[in-house]
Design an enzyme around this catalytic site. Structure first.
Site, PDB file in Angstrom:
ATOM      1  N   CYS A   1      41.462  37.777  36.238  1.00  0.00           N
ATOM      2  CA  CYS A   1      41.342  38.189  37.444  1.00  0.00           C
ATOM      3  C   CYS A   1      42.520  38.412  38.214  1.00  0.00           C
ATOM      4  CB  CYS A   1      40.872  36.694  38.160  1.00  0.00           C
ATOM      5  SG  CYS A   1      39.102  36.304  37.413  1.00  0.00           S
TER       6      CYS A   1
ATOM      7  N   CYS B   1      42.157  32.066  36.277  1.00  0.00           N
ATOM      8  CA  CYS B   1      41.703  33.048  35.281  1.00  0.00           C
ATOM      9  C   CYS B   1      42.502  34.384  35.200  1.00  0.00           C
ATOM     10  CB  CYS B   1      40.177  33.586  36.072  1.00  0.00           C
ATOM     11  SG  CYS B   1      39.652  35.436  35.533  1.00  0.00           S
TER      12      CYS B   1
END
Length: 115
Positions: free
Chosen positions: A42, A39
């Site tokens: 993230c 991600c």
């Protein structure tokens, strides 16, 4: 404790439950980052989270990889990464979805003030 001032990664359900238990007993605010290695947002927010953890040693920051601990992510109904859950004495008091630095900072500040 070595854990103060840093983000604690939970790699097993046991480690996760132990940290959760500790947090509930200490009555500290816990910020749980549900993340994933693939991600982008993230990865973008991770250094910011580390900075927050350094600045706020009286808040517990935990990191859970949703692929590593699928059952935990499912239990907490995490649908998007990153999701930050704010927990106090075993109760979810707030959540921030997405890599939103300002919102994350404000939410931490809000719940620290309520302590």
């Amino acid at each position: 404790m070595a854990e103060e001032g840093q983000v604690i990664s939970c790699h097993t359900v046991e480690a996760w439950e132990e940290q959760l238990q500790k947090g509930n007993e200490s009555k500290k605010l816990m910020v749980i980052d549900f993340t994933a290695s693939w991600c982008g947002p993230c990865r973008f927010i991770a250094p910011f989270l580390s900075e927050l953890a350094k600045k706020l040693p009286h808040v517990t920051f935990l990191k859970v990889d949703v692929d590593e601990l699928k059952s935990v992510a499912a239990d907490w109904a995490v649908e998007a990464m990153p999701t930050f859950m704010f927990v106090k004495e075993g109760n979810i008091v707030d959540k921030v979805v997405g890599a939103k630095k300002d919102e994350l900072q404000q939410t931490v500040t809000k719940h620290m003030a309520a302590a």
